[in-house]
Design a protein around this motif. Structure first.
Motif, PDB file in Angstrom:
ATOM      1  N   UNK A  57       0.850  -1.238   0.057  1.00 39.10           N
ATOM      2  CA  UNK A  57      -0.005   0.077  -0.001  1.00 39.10           C
ATOM      3  C   UNK A  57       0.859   1.298   0.099  1.00 39.10           C
ATOM      4  N   UNK A  58       2.087   1.373   0.646  1.00 38.93           N
ATOM      5  CA  UNK A  58       2.673   2.207   0.769  1.00 38.93           C
ATOM      6  C   UNK A  58       3.525   2.558  -0.682  1.00 38.93           C
ATOM      7  N   UNK A  59       3.725   1.652  -1.437  1.00 39.93           N
ATOM      8  CA  UNK A  59       4.499   1.800  -2.760  1.00 39.93           C
ATOM      9  C   UNK A  59       3.871   1.969  -4.028  1.00 39.93           C
ATOM     10  N   UNK A  60       2.662   1.130  -4.008  1.00 35.77           N
ATOM     11  CA  UNK A  60       1.841   1.277  -5.261  1.00 35.77           C
ATOM     12  C   UNK A  60       1.448   2.569  -5.671  1.00 35.77           C
ATOM     13  N   UNK A  61       0.998   3.788  -4.907  1.00 37.55           N
ATOM     14  CA  UNK A  61       0.610   5.020  -5.313  1.00 37.55           C
ATOM     15  C   UNK A  61       1.779   5.681  -6.080  1.00 37.55           C
ATOM     16  N   UNK A  62       3.021   5.132  -5.827  1.00 42.41           N
ATOM     17  CA  UNK A  62       4.196   6.103  -6.597  1.00 42.41           C
ATOM     18  C   UNK A  62       3.916   5.719  -8.187  1.00 42.41           C
ATOM     19  N   UNK A  63       3.298   4.827  -8.765  1.00 38.93           N
ATOM     20  CA  UNK A  63       3.203   4.789 -10.271  1.00 38.93           C
ATOM     21  C   UNK A  63       1.703   5.011 -10.597  1.00 38.93           C
ATOM     22  N   UNK A  64       0.831   5.301  -9.664  1.00 34.66           N
ATOM     23  CA  UNK A  64      -0.639   5.064 -10.124  1.00 34.66           C
ATOM     24  C   UNK A  64      -0.842   6.247 -11.139  1.00 34.66           C
ATOM     25  N   UNK A  65      -0.339   7.419 -10.945  1.00 33.06           N
ATOM     26  CA  UNK A  65      -0.823   8.761 -12.014  1.00 33.06           C
ATOM     27  C   UNK A  65      -0.025   8.417 -13.315  1.00 33.06           C
ATOM     28  N   UNK A  66       0.703   7.587 -13.462  1.00 36.12           N
ATOM     29  CA  UNK A  66       1.505   6.893 -14.782  1.00 36.12           C
ATOM     30  C   UNK A  66       0.853   5.679 -15.338  1.00 36.12           C
ATOM     31  N   UNK A  67      -0.311   5.210 -14.589  1.00 33.01           N
ATOM     32  CA  UNK A  67      -0.623   3.851 -14.952  1.00 33.01           C
ATOM     33  C   UNK A  67       0.188   2.676 -15.049  1.00 33.01           C
ATOM     34  N   UNK A  68       1.170   2.864 -14.175  1.00 35.32           N
ATOM     35  CA  UNK A  68       2.378   1.701 -14.061  1.00 35.32           C
ATOM     36  C   UNK A  68       1.224   0.571 -13.202  1.00 35.32           C
ATOM     37  N   UNK A  69       1.620  -0.808 -13.825  1.00 32.47           N
ATOM     38  CA  UNK A  69       1.230  -2.073 -12.997  1.00 32.47           C
ATOM     39  C   UNK A  69       2.116  -2.427 -12.121  1.00 32.47           C
ATOM     40  N   UNK A  70       1.601  -2.774 -10.886  1.00 33.64           N
ATOM     41  CA  UNK A  70       2.446  -3.387  -9.950  1.00 33.64           C
ATOM     42  C   UNK A  70       2.069  -5.033  -9.637  1.00 33.64           C
ATOM     43  N   UNK A  71       3.407  -5.493  -9.365  1.00 32.74           N
ATOM     44  CA  UNK A  71       3.036  -7.048  -9.439  1.00 32.74           C
ATOM     45  C   UNK A  71       4.058  -7.459  -8.221  1.00 32.74           C
ATOM     46  N   UNK A  72       3.418  -8.206  -7.384  1.00 30.10           N
ATOM     47  CA  UNK A  72       3.784  -8.665  -6.030  1.00 30.10           C
ATOM     48  C   UNK A  72       4.548  -9.893  -6.146  1.00 30.10           C
ATOM     49  N   UNK A  73       5.760  -9.924  -5.898  1.00 29.84           N
ATOM     50  CA  UNK A  73       6.701 -11.383  -5.695  1.00 29.84           C
ATOM     51  C   UNK A  73       7.243 -11.336  -4.279  1.00 29.84           C
ATOM     52  N   UNK A  74       7.328 -12.552  -3.901  1.00 31.22           N
ATOM     53  CA  UNK A  74       7.881 -12.688  -2.494  1.00 31.22           C
ATOM     54  C   UNK A  74       8.458 -14.072  -2.309  1.00 31.22           C
ATOM     55  N   UNK A  75       9.581 -14.360  -2.842  1.00 30.61           N
ATOM     56  CA  UNK A  75      10.254 -15.708  -2.895  1.00 30.61           C
ATOM     57  C   UNK A  75      10.478 -16.188  -1.331  1.00 30.61           C
ATOM     58  N   UNK A  86      -4.170  -8.372  -3.707  1.00 28.37           N
ATOM     59  CA  UNK A  86      -5.261  -7.934  -3.841  1.00 28.37           C
ATOM     60  C   UNK A  86      -5.587  -6.808  -2.644  1.00 28.37           C
ATOM     61  N   UNK A  87      -5.338  -6.995  -1.484  1.00 31.03           N
ATOM     62  CA  UNK A  87      -5.617  -6.136  -0.298  1.00 31.03           C
ATOM     63  C   UNK A  87      -4.395  -5.036  -0.390  1.00 31.03           C
ATOM     64  N   UNK A  88      -3.220  -5.189  -0.924  1.00 34.76           N
ATOM     65  CA  UNK A  88      -2.280  -4.040  -0.919  1.00 34.76           C
ATOM     66  C   UNK A  88      -2.663  -3.103  -2.250  1.00 34.76           C
ATOM     67  N   UNK A  89      -3.632  -3.366  -3.103  1.00 32.51           N
ATOM     68  CA  UNK A  89      -3.964  -2.697  -4.143  1.00 32.51           C
ATOM     69  C   UNK A  89      -3.016  -2.975  -5.278  1.00 32.51           C
ATOM     70  N   UNK A  90      -2.192  -3.727  -5.515  1.00 33.50           N
ATOM     71  CA  UNK A  90      -1.548  -4.426  -6.479  1.00 33.50           C
ATOM     72  C   UNK A  90      -2.312  -4.819  -7.574  1.00 33.50           C
ATOM     73  N   UNK A  91      -1.465  -5.094  -8.853  1.00 32.99           N
ATOM     74  CA  UNK A  91      -2.311  -5.486 -10.007  1.00 32.99           C
ATOM     75  C   UNK A  91      -2.013  -6.944 -10.479  1.00 32.99           C
ATOM     76  N   UNK A  92      -1.353  -7.557  -9.709  1.00 36.00           N
ATOM     77  CA  UNK A  92      -1.196  -9.006  -9.792  1.00 36.00           C
ATOM     78  C   UNK A  92       0.034  -9.626  -8.895  1.00 36.00           C
ATOM     79  N   UNK A  93       0.363 -10.658  -9.541  1.00 32.84           N
ATOM     80  CA  UNK A  93       1.418 -11.434  -8.810  1.00 32.84           C
ATOM     81  C   UNK A  93       2.732 -12.005  -9.748  1.00 32.84           C
ATOM     82  N   UNK A  94       3.641 -12.022  -9.422  1.00 40.44           N
ATOM     83  CA  UNK A  94       5.003 -12.741 -10.173  1.00 40.44           C
ATOM     84  C   UNK A  94       5.164 -13.798  -9.350  1.00 40.44           C
TER      85      UNK A  94
END
Length: 219
Positions: A57-75, A86-94
Motif C-alpha cells: 500500500x505504501x509503494x503502489x501509489x508511486x506509479x498510479x498517476x502514470x498507469x504503471x502496473x505493480x506485481x507482487x513477488x515474494x520468494x 489484492x489487499x495491497x492494491x497491486x495489479x497481480x503477482x509474479x
C-alpha cells in the motif's frame, strides 16, 4: 498497422522491507516521470501478511498517476500472495521458479483482469509450460536472490526464440547496461531493468527510452 512498442518493466531489489519503502517510492516516481514504465515488479522480503499488505500500500501509489502496473513477488513466502496483492492494491503477482501446478492454481484465483507473470524459467520447456498455464507474460533474465543472473547470451537467445514463436508477451531483463542495445532489438513487449539500472546512479532512463523509440515502426 503499427506494432506494439516495447515498454519498460522495473525490477526492485530482492528482499524489499518497510525500511526501504521511502527510497523505493521516490525512485519509482522518478523513473515513471522519465520513461514509459509499464510495470514494476516488487520483490518483497517474506513477512506476515499484514506487514506485506501495508508495504504494498505504501509503494503502489508511486506509479498510479502514470498507469504503471505493480506485481507482487515474494520468494519463500508461504502465505497467500494473491491476498497480499489484492489487499495491497497491486495489479497481480509474479512467481519465480514456479512449482508444479502453482501457476494454474494462481491463474484460477486471479480474477477481474489481475496479472500473473512468471520468471526464473531455466529451460524452454518450463517457459512453454508457463505459457500453457495462462500467464500474462514470461520473464527471461534477472538476478536471482543470490545475485547470480543467467548469461546474457542465454537471455537474448531465449527472448528471440519466444518472440518469434509465441503470442504471450515476454519481459527481457537486462542486469547490465551492456545488454540494453541487443535486447532492444528483440521486439520483446517489455524491456526489464534490474534495480541497479534505474535506481540511484543507474543508466539514463531518457536515453533508454530514446533507444526504444528509435526502434519503433513508423507505420
Amino acid at each position: 498497422m503499427t506494432e506494439p512498442r516495447t515498454r519498460l518493466a522495473l525490477l526492485t531489489p530482492h528482499g524489499v522491507e518497510a525500511s526501504h519503502a521511502d527510497a523505493l517510492v521516490e525512485a519509482v516516481r522518478r523513473a515513471c516521470a522519465t520513461a514509459d514504465v509499464a510495470a514494476v515488479i516488487l520483490r518483497l522480503a517474506p513477512a506476515d501478511e499484514r506487514s506485506l499488505v501495508n508495504l504494498v500500500k505504501r509503494i503502489v501509489p508511486a506509479g498510479e498517476d502514470r498507469s504503471a502496473a505493480f506485481l507482487v513477488a515474494c520468494g519463500g513466502y508461504a502465505g497467500d500472495l494473491v491476498s497480499v496483492a489484492a489487499r495491497g492494491g497491486a495489479d497481480g503477482v509474479h512467481l519465480d521458479k514456479p512449482a508444479q501446478g502453482a501457476l494454474r492454481d494462481l491463474r484460477g484465483r486471479l480474477a477481474d483482469g489481475r496479472i500473473l507473470g512468471a520468471g526464473g524459467l531455466e529451460s524452454k520447456h518450463l517457459a512453454m509450460e508457463a505459457g500453457e498455464a495462462g500467464v500474462d507474460y514470461v520473464m527471461f533474465g534477472g538476478l536471482y536472490p543470490d545475485g547470480v543472473a543467467p548469461e546474457p547470451e542465454t537471455v537474448l537467445a531465449r527472448t528471440q526464440w519466444w518472440v518469434e514463436i509465441f503470442e504471450t508477451p515476454c519481459i527481457a531483463v537486462a542486469h547490465a547496461a551492456s545488454q540494453l542495445e541487443e535486447l532492444a532489438t528483440t521486439e520483446a513487449e517489455f524491456l526489464g531493468l534490474e534495480s541497479a539500472l534505474w535506481m540511484d546512479e543507474g543508466v539514463d532512463l531518457a536515453a533508454v527510452q530514446a533507444l526504444l523509440a528509435a526502434r519503433e515502426p513508423t507505420s
